[in-house]
Design an enzyme around this catalytic site. Structure first.
Site, short mmCIF file in Angstrom:
data_model
loop_
_atom_site.label_atom_id
_atom_site.label_comp_id
_atom_site.label_asym_id
_atom_site.label_seq_id
_atom_site.Cartn_x
_atom_site.Cartn_y
_atom_site.Cartn_z
N ASP A 89 3.26 5.65 5.15
CA ASP A 89 2.06 6.27 4.16
C ASP A 89 0.67 5.38 4.11
O ASP A 89 -0.17 5.99 3.87
CB ASP A 89 2.58 6.35 3.10
CG ASP A 89 3.05 5.07 2.20
OD1 ASP A 89 2.16 4.27 1.81
OD2 ASP A 89 4.38 4.88 2.26
N ASP A 156 7.99 -2.70 3.55
CA ASP A 156 7.66 -1.69 2.61
C ASP A 156 8.82 -0.40 2.95
O ASP A 156 8.47 0.51 3.77
CB ASP A 156 6.37 -1.18 2.71
CG ASP A 156 5.95 -0.10 2.03
OD1 ASP A 156 6.66 0.29 1.18
OD2 ASP A 156 4.79 0.42 1.83
N PRO A 158 12.17 2.17 2.92
CA PRO A 158 12.97 3.07 1.82
C PRO A 158 14.12 2.17 1.13
O PRO A 158 14.41 1.18 1.63
CB PRO A 158 13.36 4.30 2.57
CG PRO A 158 12.80 4.14 3.97
CD PRO A 158 12.50 2.72 4.03
N1 SAM Z 1 7.33 2.94 -0.81
C1 SAM Z 1 8.51 3.63 -0.28
C2 SAM Z 1 9.82 3.19 -1.14
O1 SAM Z 1 10.23 2.37 -1.76
O2 SAM Z 1 10.54 4.38 -1.25
C3 SAM Z 1 8.69 3.24 1.06
C4 SAM Z 1 7.95 4.05 1.66
S1 SAM Z 1 7.38 4.20 3.39
C5 SAM Z 1 7.10 5.82 3.49
C6 SAM Z 1 8.95 4.05 4.21
C7 SAM Z 1 8.93 4.03 5.56
O3 SAM Z 1 9.90 3.45 6.17
C8 SAM Z 1 9.11 5.65 6.00
O4 SAM Z 1 8.04 6.11 6.63
C9 SAM Z 1 10.57 5.36 7.04
O5 SAM Z 1 10.06 6.20 8.28
C10 SAM Z 1 10.36 3.92 7.47
N2 SAM Z 1 11.56 3.57 8.12
C11 SAM Z 1 12.80 3.82 7.50
N3 SAM Z 1 13.54 3.12 8.42
C12 SAM Z 1 13.12 2.38 9.23
C13 SAM Z 1 13.01 1.28 10.25
N4 SAM Z 1 14.41 1.06 10.61
N5 SAM Z 1 12.09 0.72 10.84
C14 SAM Z 1 10.98 1.02 10.61
N6 SAM Z 1 10.70 1.79 9.69
C15 SAM Z 1 11.45 2.51 8.99
#
Ligand code: SAM
Length: 280
Positions: A89, A156, A158
């Protein structure tokens, strides 16, 4: 008139609901991406039915995941390269761009999150800044390619499930250690100490086995489960608690923050007894 509500289940007994005007769903091969227009929290990014951010309170999360380690690094050296893992984001990148850092790498597994956010959230356009380099692959694979390279890494991520689960393993943290320079600092979001005590404990213990300095700190995030959120900072050399308050204040004259300040920098490390018990 019929009212529309979005409900996120925090566990089988608890949920959080927002009254919404509209919900848009975007295509992704990896997860369901929705953007809600809510009455109370503004626009909301939801991945697989879990709130990632809301326009109303994202500043608390993004300032707190970034500034505690960034300030610690910047007041001790000039960080050259910083990595955000997840964070598609752009909220964490926006905060990092406030510093004089040469390059900000962002690795998010899902290109569609980045594209959706740039379209839907004005702050996400910071991802177009020329100092930002974007990669689309899993953070655990990406990190293995770098040794002694990043001064700061921000995880950062999920919640630790599905495609993000690998970003919480001890092996991943060891690879992050290897990718950091000798002065490097990592900050991870470590979930709610109220609902996810086991996760926080596991993160803390894993990092303690790898890094010499590990500190948990807290911030209130109203749209996240329980409203109380934890972050864990792991550092090779610099301790966030050894900074000089006046120097933080001076640095903060260069840019604005809505939550983080020189008092919060220290106060966020004050842990209630029940949180101390989780990590002891
Ligand atoms: N602030 C948020 C929360 O605590 O819920 C996190 C937000 S950010 C949008 C999380 C991002 O991590 C997502 O866009 C997702 O696509 C990404 N993501 C998930 N698994 C991942 C991985 N294995 N490697 C890199 N990015 C990943």
């Amino acid at each position: 008139m019929l009212e529309t509500w979005f409900t996120e289940y925090h566990n089988k007994n608890v949920s959080f609901s927002l009254r919404i005007r509209e919900a848009k769903t975007y295509k992704s091969e990896l997860q369901e991406i929705s953007v809600l227009d809510s009455y109370e929290f503004g626009k909301v990014l939801v991945l697989d039915n879990t709130i990632q951010l809301t326009e109303r309170d994202e500043f608390i999360y993004h300032e707190m995941i970034v500034h505690v380690s960034a300030m610690t690094a910047v007041l001790n050296l000039k960080p050259k390269r910083v990595l955000v893992i997840g964070g598609g984001d752009g909220g964490s990148v926006r905060e990092l761009l406030k510093y004089d850092i040469d390059e900000i790498y962002l690795v998010d597994i899902d290109k569609s999150v980045i594209e959706t956010c740039i379209k839907e959230f004005s702050f996400s356009r910071c991802l177009n800044d020329k100092r930002v380099k974007i990669f689309n692959e899993s953070g655990d694979k990406f990190i293995k390619k770098y040794k002694n390279f990043f001064d700061i890494i921000i995880a950062d991520t999920p919640d630790p499930k599905g495609i993000a689960e690998v970003l919480f393993s001890k092996e991943f943290y060891s690879n992050v250690y290897g990718a950091l320079t000798d002065n490097g600092i990592l900050t991870v979001q470590s979930e709610s100490p109220f609902y996810h005590a086991d996760t926080l404990r596991k993160i803390y213990r894993s990092l303690k086995e790898i890094f010499p300095i590990v500190r948990v700190y807290l911030a209130p995030i109203p749209s996240y489960p329980s409203g109380l959120w934890s972050f864990t900072l792991a550092s090779k050399k610099f301790d966030p608690l050894s900074l000089n308050k006046e120097r933080i204040k001076e640095m903060l004259r260069r840019f604005s923050t809505k939550y983080y300040n020189e008092e919060i920098h220290f106060a966020c490390f004050a842990l209630p007894n029940f949180v101390k018990e989780v990590i002891e």
